[in-house]
Structures are given as structure tokens and as C-alpha cells.
Design an enzyme around this catalytic site. Structure first.
Site, mmCIF file in Angstrom:
data_model
loop_
_atom_site.group_PDB
_atom_site.id
_atom_site.type_symbol
_atom_site.label_atom_id
_atom_site.label_comp_id
_atom_site.label_asym_id
_atom_site.label_seq_id
_atom_site.Cartn_x
_atom_site.Cartn_y
_atom_site.Cartn_z
ATOM 1 N N ASP A 5 -6.537 -2.821 -7.855
ATOM 2 C CA ASP A 5 -7.084 -3.504 -6.677
ATOM 3 C C ASP A 5 -7.390 -4.944 -7.037
ATOM 4 O O ASP A 5 -7.708 -5.243 -8.199
ATOM 5 C CB ASP A 5 -8.358 -2.810 -6.175
ATOM 6 C CG ASP A 5 -8.695 -3.257 -4.759
ATOM 7 O OD1 ASP A 5 -8.131 -2.690 -3.816
ATOM 8 O OD2 ASP A 5 -9.484 -4.204 -4.606
ATOM 9 N N ARG B 94 -3.544 6.414 1.094
ATOM 10 C CA ARG B 94 -4.109 7.612 1.738
ATOM 11 C C ARG B 94 -3.203 8.289 2.750
ATOM 12 O O ARG B 94 -3.478 9.416 3.154
ATOM 13 C CB ARG B 94 -5.442 7.238 2.405
ATOM 14 C CG ARG B 94 -6.547 6.989 1.402
ATOM 15 C CD ARG B 94 -7.687 6.198 2.018
ATOM 16 N NE ARG B 94 -7.246 4.845 2.290
ATOM 17 C CZ ARG B 94 -8.015 3.896 2.803
ATOM 18 N NH1 ARG B 94 -9.263 4.155 3.138
ATOM 19 N NH2 ARG B 94 -7.538 2.684 3.005
ATOM 20 N N ARG C 177 0.818 -1.224 0.000
ATOM 21 C CA ARG C 177 0.000 0.000 0.000
ATOM 22 C C ARG C 177 0.847 1.268 0.000
ATOM 23 O O ARG C 177 0.444 2.283 0.589
ATOM 24 C CB ARG C 177 -0.975 0.025 1.200
ATOM 25 C CG ARG C 177 -2.101 -0.979 1.136
ATOM 26 C CD ARG C 177 -3.214 -0.479 0.217
ATOM 27 N NE ARG C 177 -4.157 -1.553 -0.057
ATOM 28 C CZ ARG C 177 -5.278 -1.779 0.630
ATOM 29 N NH1 ARG C 177 -5.612 -0.990 1.620
ATOM 30 N NH2 ARG C 177 -6.072 -2.766 0.315
ATOM 31 N N ARG D 11 -6.370 11.325 -5.997
ATOM 32 C CA ARG D 11 -7.645 10.610 -5.923
ATOM 33 C C ARG D 11 -8.817 11.585 -6.037
ATOM 34 O O ARG D 11 -9.819 11.291 -6.699
ATOM 35 C CB ARG D 11 -7.743 9.802 -4.628
ATOM 36 C CG ARG D 11 -8.914 8.824 -4.669
ATOM 37 C CD ARG D 11 -9.094 8.084 -3.378
ATOM 38 N NE ARG D 11 -9.452 8.987 -2.283
ATOM 39 C CZ ARG D 11 -9.877 8.604 -1.108
ATOM 40 N NH1 ARG D 11 -9.978 7.323 -0.826
ATOM 41 N NH2 ARG D 11 -10.193 9.477 -0.173
ATOM 42 N N TYR E 163 -14.522 -12.391 -0.909
ATOM 43 C CA TYR E 163 -15.253 -11.136 -1.137
ATOM 44 C C TYR E 163 -16.448 -11.350 -2.065
ATOM 45 O O TYR E 163 -17.506 -10.744 -1.892
ATOM 46 C CB TYR E 163 -14.317 -10.075 -1.742
ATOM 47 C CG TYR E 163 -13.326 -9.513 -0.745
ATOM 48 C CD1 TYR E 163 -13.673 -8.465 0.097
ATOM 49 C CD2 TYR E 163 -12.044 -10.046 -0.630
ATOM 50 C CE1 TYR E 163 -12.773 -7.956 1.024
ATOM 51 C CE2 TYR E 163 -11.131 -9.543 0.291
ATOM 52 C CZ TYR E 163 -11.506 -8.498 1.109
ATOM 53 O OH TYR E 163 -10.615 -8.002 2.027
HETATM 54 O O1 CP3 Z 1 0.012 -1.801 -2.518
HETATM 55 C C1 CP3 Z 1 -0.184 -0.890 -3.339
HETATM 56 O O2 CP3 Z 1 0.226 0.286 -3.168
HETATM 57 C C2 CP3 Z 1 -0.838 -1.232 -4.658
HETATM 58 C C3 CP3 Z 1 -2.247 -1.105 -4.774
HETATM 59 C C4 CP3 Z 1 -3.165 -2.036 -3.995
HETATM 60 C C5 CP3 Z 1 -4.413 -1.610 -3.472
HETATM 61 N N1 CP3 Z 1 -5.070 -2.694 -3.003
HETATM 62 C C6 CP3 Z 1 -4.910 -0.241 -3.496
HETATM 63 C C7 CP3 Z 1 -6.008 0.150 -2.586
HETATM 64 C C8 CP3 Z 1 -3.065 -3.404 -3.747
HETATM 65 C C9 CP3 Z 1 -1.908 -4.352 -4.033
HETATM 66 C C10 CP3 Z 1 -4.288 -3.804 -3.118
HETATM 67 C C11 CP3 Z 1 -4.582 -5.198 -2.746
HETATM 68 C C12 CP3 Z 1 -5.812 -5.501 -2.023
HETATM 69 N N2 CP3 Z 1 -7.041 -4.928 -2.162
HETATM 70 C C13 CP3 Z 1 -5.935 -6.559 -1.080
HETATM 71 C C14 CP3 Z 1 -4.840 -7.521 -0.706
HETATM 72 C C15 CP3 Z 1 -3.840 -6.925 0.206
HETATM 73 C C16 CP3 Z 1 -4.327 -6.648 1.610
HETATM 74 O O3 CP3 Z 1 -4.367 -5.460 1.967
HETATM 75 O O4 CP3 Z 1 -4.633 -7.597 2.328
HETATM 76 C C17 CP3 Z 1 -7.254 -6.565 -0.621
HETATM 77 C C18 CP3 Z 1 -7.854 -7.506 0.403
HETATM 78 C C19 CP3 Z 1 -7.959 -5.538 -1.324
HETATM 79 C C20 CP3 Z 1 -9.403 -5.202 -1.237
HETATM 80 C C21 CP3 Z 1 -9.619 -3.843 -0.728
HETATM 81 N N3 CP3 Z 1 -9.280 -2.695 -1.420
HETATM 82 C C22 CP3 Z 1 -10.177 -3.461 0.496
HETATM 83 C C23 CP3 Z 1 -10.665 -4.422 1.559
HETATM 84 C C24 CP3 Z 1 -10.197 -2.069 0.521
HETATM 85 C C25 CP3 Z 1 -10.817 -1.200 1.596
HETATM 86 C C26 CP3 Z 1 -9.968 -1.119 2.804
HETATM 87 C C27 CP3 Z 1 -9.122 0.109 2.757
HETATM 88 O O5 CP3 Z 1 -7.897 -0.002 2.996
HETATM 89 O O6 CP3 Z 1 -9.678 1.163 2.496
HETATM 90 C C28 CP3 Z 1 -9.586 -1.607 -0.670
HETATM 91 C C29 CP3 Z 1 -9.346 -0.196 -1.071
HETATM 92 C C30 CP3 Z 1 -7.970 0.191 -1.499
HETATM 93 N N4 CP3 Z 1 -7.173 -0.534 -2.322
HETATM 94 C C31 CP3 Z 1 -7.312 1.412 -1.193
HETATM 95 C C32 CP3 Z 1 -6.081 1.398 -1.871
HETATM 96 C C33 CP3 Z 1 -5.044 2.489 -1.923
HETATM 97 C C34 CP3 Z 1 -7.874 2.528 -0.359
HETATM 98 C C35 CP3 Z 1 -8.974 3.169 -1.155
HETATM 99 C C36 CP3 Z 1 -9.013 4.657 -1.132
HETATM 100 O O7 CP3 Z 1 -8.089 5.329 -1.628
HETATM 101 O O8 CP3 Z 1 -10.035 5.164 -0.656
#
Ligand code: CP3
Length: 344
Positions: free
Chosen positions: A74, A28, A24, A37, A151
Site C-alpha cells: 500500500d 476484495r 487493485r 486476508r 494522507y
Molecule cells: O493494485 C493492486 O492490486 C496493488 C496493491 C495496492 C493497494 N493499494 C492494495 C489495497 C495499491 C497499488 C494501492 C495503492 C493505494 N493505496 C492508493 C493509490 C491508488 C488509488 O486507489 O487511488 C491509495 C490512495 C491507497 C490508500 C488506501 N489503501 C486507501 C484509501 C484504502 C482504503 C480504501 C479501500 O479501498 O478500502 C486502502 C486499502 C487497500 N489497499 C485495500 C487494498 C487491496 C483494501 C483493503 C482491504 O483488503 O481491506
């Protein structure tokens, strides 16, 4: 040109300083991410806007000089490309249309029908392959079938993946068919990312820890082994990182059983234990507790040094044990990077 540090570690080299990147890392906790964003409108629009997705991927590279960039996308874009509805509830997380009956599964698209929807993601990868500094490795990724299925079945994130476990128990045939479709589609998705420029791919099995016994073998190990074998057959020499989060004792032997070049460790296992039991088979990645990105200070420095030392006798990629949280402080990220690079 000398080979990129991340690729050298993945090839099994023990380096004087481990390469470092952060799960990540585009997110944010960075003001510049929040600004981009806002420009895109919302998170999904950002994922599908190739120029802006490439921009947020590059932001942490510019700021911290990480050794790898991970495509901004994602894991839930693949279910969407398969025809599931996907949206994000602000402050809560993802929502999807649910898969609970054979008819829901039957309504999904096939593994080869995903690429139109995912074309902007491949375009992001092509931009990154052009624009990244020459020493920075480019990582593509997908969710592992079990985590993505959890999911899709529940229609949202769940603390214990209860709905997916329930479907697995009640209708193993439908559940297995969903895992099968995701396994096949993930091969196509990751393969297209490699064609677009990914030098490494990572498989995120964030909920692997809730699979026990034979279920772990059938739904975490077996799909990973199939995906990795198919990718390596199509792209000889492609390095793969597998992240069976919270696998605990099942981290032991995971690389050998799946063909992964590197196993990513969460922070629930000790680095000393993992060095003896997991790193003996090859490269490992991890595993600083992401909480240190919030708390910082001497605790961060001491823990970072301890992890670098624990893994110093073998191939290691420094990373967090899970993603940085939105309350992480960029100054603490900089301190972590500095500490890793001076630690040895
Ligand atoms: O790592 C990185 O910088 C690359 C981008 C990336 C994102 N999600 C961006 C993201 C990667 C590799 C993921 C993987 C991901 N997404 C996983 C596996 C890794 C882990 O964290 O366990 C999972 C389970 C998801 C599903 C997902 N996406 C969830 C559950 C959420 C909401 C929770 C949260 O953190 O807000 C997301 C949203 C998400 N994916 C964000 C980002 C930067 C935040 C969204 C935002 O900007 O509002």
C-alpha cells in the site's frame, strides 16, 4: 525469449493487442483474496506477510492471465516506515498520526531509515520475481509525494485534501519540507523495489487533480520529475508509469515534463481526446470506467472495444481508469480481458 508485452508497450511499440492489467487486481472482489486476508488477520498484516502478499499478487494472474502483476502493498506503508502511526478502520479506510507542525515533521525518520520496516515488502518482490510466469511483467509502486502527504497531514482520506491545502497555504515551509522528505524517501523505496526484482515502477498521484496552476507544477510535476530522473540514473532503462489522476488538461505534456515512459489515464478523460493529445508523446495506460466491472454486459464490451480502437495507433496498456471496487464481479473482469484480446 521474446520481450514481455508490457515492456514492449512501455518501450513505445504499437502492438496488435494491448497488454492488460488492472488497478487493485488483487483485492476484495476476489473470494480467494478475502480468504487469504482472513488467514493473515487483517490488511496490514497481509501487506507485511511476504508469502501471503505474494500469494494474493499471484491470484489474479492465475485467474485472468494478466500481462503484469503489481506488488501487493500500500502507498501508506512508506509513511509508516518513516515513523507515522498507521491503522485501518474497518469499513472506513486508513488512519494516520497527523503531520501539522514542524515538530511532527522533525520527529519522522530520515530517507535512509525506512528499509528495516519495509524489508518484508522487498521479500515479497523477490518471491514474485521467482514465481511469476515468464511472460508476466512485475510492477513496483509508490504513492507520489502530494498524495501521500495529503494522507499524512489529514491523518485520513479526505474528499478534497483540505488539510493538506490548508497547511500548504499556512506554512509552506513545513509543507515543502514534507514533500521534500517524501520525494527523497520514495526514490530510496522504489530503488530498493527495483533491486528486489521490479521491472517497472508506477507512481500513484491519486489526488493530483486537486492541485491547480503553479501548485500542480511544484507538487505534482516537479517531485515526479525528480523521482524519475533519480531512478533512471540508478537503473538505466527502467520504465516508469506516472498516474496523475484527474489531471485533466495537465495530462498534456506530463510525460515529457517528468520523463515518464507512460501516463496512466483516469476515466474522466475521453480515450479519443487522450489519443490525440497525450498518446502522441508515448505510451498511455487506461482507461475503462471501473463501474463496468460491476455492471458488465454489452456496455462493458462496447466501451472496452471503443478504448482499444481509440488507442490502436500508438503504444497502449489496457487498464481501468481507477481501481476495481469490492463489488466488482470477477466474471466481468474475465469478459474485459477476453474482449481486449479479441478486439483487433
Ligand atoms: O493494485 C493492486 O492490486 C496493488 C496493491 C495496492 C493497494 N493499494 C492494495 C489495497 C495499491 C497499488 C494501492 C495503492 C493505494 N493505496 C492508493 C493509490 C491508488 C488509488 O486507489 O487511488 C491509495 C490512495 C491507497 C490508500 C488506501 N489503501 C486507501 C484509501 C484504502 C482504503 C480504501 C479501500 O479501498 O478500502 C486502502 C486499502 C487497500 N489497499 C485495500 C487494498 C487491496 C483494501 C483493503 C482491504 O483488503 O481491506
Amino acid at each position: 525469449m521474446t520481450k514481455k508485452l508490457l515492456l514492449r508497450a512501455l518501450a513505445g511499440e504499437t502492438l496488435p493487442t494491448p497488454p492488460i492489467w488492472m488497478m487493485r487486481q488483487a483485492g476484495r472482489y476476489l473470494p480467494e483474496y478475502r480468504a487469504t486476508r482472513a488467514k493473515a488477520g487483517d490488511f496490514l498484516s497481509l501487506c507485511y506477510n511476504s508469502d501471503l502478499a505474494a500469494e494474493v499478487t499471484l491470484q489474479p494472474i492465475r485467474r485472468f492471465g494478466f500481462d503484469a502483476a503489481i506488488l501487493f502493498a500500500d502507498i501508506l506503508l512508506l509513511p509508516q516506515a518513516l515513523g507515522a502511526e498507521l491503522w485501518f478502520e474497518t469499513g472506513e479506510g486508513p488512519r494516520l498520526s497527523t503531520i501539522t507542525r514542524p515538530a511532527d515533521l522533525g520527529a519522522l525518520k530520515g530517507k535512509d531509515d525506512i528499509h528495516d520496516r519495509l524489508a518484508p515488502v522487498y521479500e515479497t518482490m523477490r518471491i514474485l520475481a521467482r514465481e511469476l510466469p515468464r511472460e508476466t511483467a512485475l510492477i513496483g509502486f509508490a504513492g507520489a509525494p502530494w498524495t501521500v502527504a495529503s494522507y499524512m497531514v489529514a491523518g485520513r482520506g479526505t474528499p478534497d485534501q483540505g488539510p493538506a491545502h490548508a497547511l500548504k497555504a499556512a506554512d509552506r515551509k513545513t509543507f515543502s519540507a514534507l514533500i521534500e522528505l517524501l520525494t527523497e524517501a520514495t526514490i530510496e523505496y522504489l530503488s530498493a523495489q527495483v533491486v528486489a526484482g521490479a521491472e517497472v515502477v508506477k507512481l500513484f498521484d491519486s489526488w493530483a487533480g486537486s492541485l491547480k496552476g503553479q501548485d500542480f507544477t511544484d507538487f505534482a510535476l516537479a517531485p515526479a520529475a525528480r523521482i524519475i530522473a533519480a531512478l533512471k540514473a540508478r537503473h538505466p532503462g527502467l520504465p516508469v508509469i506516472a498516474f496523475p489522476r484527474e489531471a485533466g488538461p495537465r495530462y498534456v505534456g506530463f510525460a515529457r515534463a517528468t520523463g515518464a515512459d507512460c501516463v496512466a489515464l483516469d476515466n474522466s478523460v475521453s480515450a479519443e481526446w487522450a489519443a490525440a493529445n497525450v498518446q502522441k508523446d508515448g505510451c498511455v495506460q487506461g482507461n475503462l470506467d471501473p463501474r463496468h466491472m460491476v455492471t458488465g454486459g454489452q456496455g462493458l464490451v462496447d466501451e472496452t472495444r471503443r478504448i482499444v480502437r481509440a488507442f490502436a495507433k500508438g503504444p497502449h496498456i489496457f487498464n481501468l481508469g481507477h481501481g476495481i471496487t469490492p463489488d466488482g464481479n470477477p466474471d466481468n473482469v474475465a469478459l474485459m480481458v477476453e474482449t481486449v484480446r479479441e478486439a483487433r
